[in-house]
Design a protein around this motif. Structure first.
Motif, PDB file in Angstrom:
ATOM      1  N   SER A 212       0.814  -1.209   0.000  1.00  0.00           N
ATOM      2  CA  SER A 212       0.000   0.000   0.000  1.00  0.00           C
ATOM      3  C   SER A 212       0.854   1.267   0.000  1.00  0.00           C
ATOM      4  CB  SER A 212      -0.913  -0.013   1.228  1.00  0.00           C
ATOM      5  OG  SER A 212      -0.126  -0.112   2.401  1.00  0.00           O
ATOM      6  N   VAL A 213       0.160   2.401  -0.106  1.00  0.00           N
ATOM      7  CA  VAL A 213       0.797   3.717  -0.023  1.00  0.00           C
ATOM      8  C   VAL A 213       0.206   4.434   1.189  1.00  0.00           C
ATOM      9  CG1 VAL A 213       1.141   5.950  -1.146  1.00  0.00           C
ATOM     10  CG2 VAL A 213       1.109   3.858  -2.518  1.00  0.00           C
ATOM     11  N   LEU A 214       1.055   5.021   1.983  1.00  0.00           N
ATOM     12  CA  LEU A 214       0.636   5.799   3.148  1.00  0.00           C
ATOM     13  C   LEU A 214       0.810   7.281   2.833  1.00  0.00           C
ATOM     14  CD1 LEU A 214      -0.178   6.208   6.120  1.00  0.00           C
ATOM     15  CD2 LEU A 214       2.225   5.748   6.741  1.00  0.00           C
ATOM     16  N   ILE A 215      -0.285   8.029   2.873  1.00  0.00           N
ATOM     17  CA  ILE A 215      -0.256   9.475   2.669  1.00  0.00           C
ATOM     18  C   ILE A 215      -0.302  10.128   4.045  1.00  0.00           C
ATOM     19  CG2 ILE A 215      -1.409  11.479   1.674  1.00  0.00           C
ATOM     20  CD1 ILE A 215      -2.801   9.482  -0.269  1.00  0.00           C
ATOM     21  N   VAL A 216       0.693  10.967   4.340  1.00  0.00           N
ATOM     22  CA  VAL A 216       0.777  11.616   5.650  1.00  0.00           C
ATOM     23  C   VAL A 216       0.731  13.122   5.466  1.00  0.00           C
ATOM     24  CG1 VAL A 216       2.067  11.801   7.794  1.00  0.00           C
ATOM     25  CG2 VAL A 216       2.273   9.714   6.397  1.00  0.00           C
ATOM     26  N   ASP A 217      -0.350  13.727   5.924  1.00  0.00           N
ATOM     27  CA  ASP A 217      -0.513  15.181   5.844  1.00  0.00           C
ATOM     28  C   ASP A 217      -1.560  15.584   6.871  1.00  0.00           C
ATOM     29  OD1 ASP A 217      -1.374  17.903   4.846  1.00  0.00           O
ATOM     30  OD2 ASP A 217       0.115  17.395   3.325  1.00  0.00           O
ATOM     31  N   ASP A 218      -1.355  16.708   7.529  1.00  0.00           N
ATOM     32  CA  ASP A 218      -2.318  17.145   8.542  1.00  0.00           C
ATOM     33  C   ASP A 218      -3.561  17.790   7.927  1.00  0.00           C
ATOM     34  OD1 ASP A 218      -0.420  19.176   7.830  1.00  0.00           O
ATOM     35  OD2 ASP A 218      -1.137  20.408   9.485  1.00  0.00           O
ATOM     36  N   GLU A 219      -3.562  18.006   6.627  1.00  0.00           N
ATOM     37  CA  GLU A 219      -4.718  18.595   5.961  1.00  0.00           C
ATOM     38  C   GLU A 219      -5.454  17.510   5.165  1.00  0.00           C
ATOM     39  OE1 GLU A 219      -4.089  22.632   4.307  1.00  0.00           O
ATOM     40  OE2 GLU A 219      -1.967  22.186   4.721  1.00  0.00           O
ATOM     41  N   SER A 220      -6.705  17.256   5.543  1.00  0.00           N
ATOM     42  CA  SER A 220      -7.459  16.165   4.923  1.00  0.00           C
ATOM     43  C   SER A 220      -7.682  16.389   3.427  1.00  0.00           C
ATOM     44  CB  SER A 220      -8.793  15.955   5.631  1.00  0.00           C
ATOM     45  OG  SER A 220      -9.611  17.105   5.518  1.00  0.00           O
ATOM     46  N   HIS A 221      -7.854  17.645   2.999  1.00  0.00           N
ATOM     47  CA  HIS A 221      -8.071  17.888   1.563  1.00  0.00           C
ATOM     48  C   HIS A 221      -6.824  17.558   0.744  1.00  0.00           C
ATOM     49  CE1 HIS A 221      -6.260  21.774   2.688  1.00  0.00           C
ATOM     50  NE2 HIS A 221      -5.944  21.900   1.425  1.00  0.00           N
ATOM     51  N   ILE A 222      -5.653  17.715   1.327  1.00  0.00           N
ATOM     52  CA  ILE A 222      -4.411  17.339   0.629  1.00  0.00           C
ATOM     53  C   ILE A 222      -4.337  15.816   0.526  1.00  0.00           C
ATOM     54  CG2 ILE A 222      -1.883  17.337   0.726  1.00  0.00           C
ATOM     55  CD1 ILE A 222      -3.022  20.075   0.003  1.00  0.00           C
ATOM     56  N   ARG A 223      -4.670  15.121   1.595  1.00  0.00           N
ATOM     57  CA  ARG A 223      -4.670  13.649   1.545  1.00  0.00           C
ATOM     58  C   ARG A 223      -5.638  13.158   0.469  1.00  0.00           C
ATOM     59  NH1 ARG A 223      -5.067  14.296   7.221  1.00  0.00           N
ATOM     60  NH2 ARG A 223      -7.155  13.352   7.207  1.00  0.00           N
ATOM     61  N   LYS A 224      -6.782  13.788   0.376  1.00  0.00           N
ATOM     62  CA  LYS A 224      -7.773  13.389  -0.631  1.00  0.00           C
ATOM     63  C   LYS A 224      -7.250  13.666  -2.043  1.00  0.00           C
ATOM     64  CE  LYS A 224     -12.606  13.648  -1.661  1.00  0.00           C
ATOM     65  NZ  LYS A 224     -13.760  13.429  -0.845  1.00  0.00           N
ATOM     66  N   TYR A 225      -6.645  14.835  -2.252  1.00  0.00           N
ATOM     67  CA  TYR A 225      -6.095  15.209  -3.559  1.00  0.00           C
ATOM     68  C   TYR A 225      -5.004  14.220  -3.988  1.00  0.00           C
ATOM     69  CZ  TYR A 225      -3.543  17.969  -7.047  1.00  0.00           C
ATOM     70  OH  TYR A 225      -2.905  18.396  -8.183  1.00  0.00           O
ATOM     71  N   VAL A 226      -4.085  13.915  -3.087  1.00  0.00           N
ATOM     72  CA  VAL A 226      -2.996  12.987  -3.401  1.00  0.00           C
ATOM     73  C   VAL A 226      -3.559  11.585  -3.656  1.00  0.00           C
ATOM     74  CG1 VAL A 226      -0.881  11.924  -2.527  1.00  0.00           C
ATOM     75  CG2 VAL A 226      -1.284  14.361  -2.165  1.00  0.00           C
ATOM     76  N   SER A 227      -4.565  11.210  -2.901  1.00  0.00           N
ATOM     77  CA  SER A 227      -5.217   9.921  -3.118  1.00  0.00           C
ATOM     78  C   SER A 227      -5.798   9.847  -4.534  1.00  0.00           C
ATOM     79  CB  SER A 227      -6.319   9.727  -2.070  1.00  0.00           C
ATOM     80  OG  SER A 227      -6.978   8.517  -2.271  1.00  0.00           O
ATOM     81  N   LEU A 228      -6.426  10.908  -4.987  1.00  0.00           N
ATOM     82  CA  LEU A 228      -6.972  10.941  -6.352  1.00  0.00           C
ATOM     83  C   LEU A 228      -5.869  10.804  -7.399  1.00  0.00           C
ATOM     84  CD1 LEU A 228      -9.663  13.747  -5.947  1.00  0.00           C
ATOM     85  CD2 LEU A 228     -10.076  11.297  -6.283  1.00  0.00           C
ATOM     86  N   ILE A 229      -4.741  11.453  -7.155  1.00  0.00           N
ATOM     87  CA  ILE A 229      -3.603  11.342  -8.079  1.00  0.00           C
ATOM     88  C   ILE A 229      -3.093   9.905  -8.111  1.00  0.00           C
ATOM     89  CG2 ILE A 229      -1.179  11.999  -8.425  1.00  0.00           C
ATOM     90  CD1 ILE A 229      -1.978  14.828  -7.549  1.00  0.00           C
ATOM     91  N   LEU A 230      -2.953   9.292  -6.951  1.00  0.00           N
ATOM     92  CA  LEU A 230      -2.479   7.905  -6.899  1.00  0.00           C
ATOM     93  C   LEU A 230      -3.460   6.975  -7.613  1.00  0.00           C
ATOM     94  CD1 LEU A 230      -1.175   7.763  -3.227  1.00  0.00           C
ATOM     95  CD2 LEU A 230       0.203   7.767  -5.319  1.00  0.00           C
TER      96      LEU A 230
END
Length: 131
Positions: free
Chosen positions: A6-24
């Motif tokens: 898996s990939v672990l996205i670590v960011d304190d801002e939930s919208h950034i985690r969501k954006y990076v998740s969409l890119i992945l």
């Protein structure tokens, strides 16, 4: 792309985690974990052993550089891409010295970010681009 985990996205801002998740997901990566700070990242990493970590620098509790250091202590071969808005030379050099595989700014245009992530993933996981 197919990763050996898996990939672990670590960011304190939930919208950034969501954006990076969409890119992945646009890269075909669907096994995605999230953490909101460095302390949570280390806990999730130890429990789940993700293949790749995308790590912000500025976060509460444990910042990204300290978390990177702790992740490398757990697994010196872990693949970490710093994904952050902080890009001063000292921070970039420190992250790379601590073992980060790459350093990508959050404000990078989406197409360039996709290319940077794809390139780093392909370099670190040669079988990832094989269907």
């Amino acid at each position: 792309m197919k990763l050996p985990g898996s990939v672990l996205i670590v960011d304190d801002e939930s919208h950034i985690r969501k954006y990076v998740s969409l890119i992945l997901r646009s890269l075909g990566i669907t096994a995605i974990l999230e953490a909101a700070d460095g302390a949570e990242a280390v806990t999730v990493f130890q429990r789940e052993h993700p293949a790749l970590v995308l790590l912000d620098v500025n976060m509460p509790q444990v910042d990204g550089l300290k978390a990177l250091e702790q992740l490398m202590a757990v697994d010196p071969d872990c693949v970490v891409i710093m994904l952050t808005s902080v890009a001063n030379r000292h921070t970039v050099e420190q992250a790379l010295e601590l073992g980060a595989a790459n350093y990508v700014r959050k404000d990078t245009p989406k197409a360039e970010m996709v290319d940077a992530l794809r390139e780093t993933i392909t370099d670190c996981f040669p079988d990832a681009s094989t269907p």
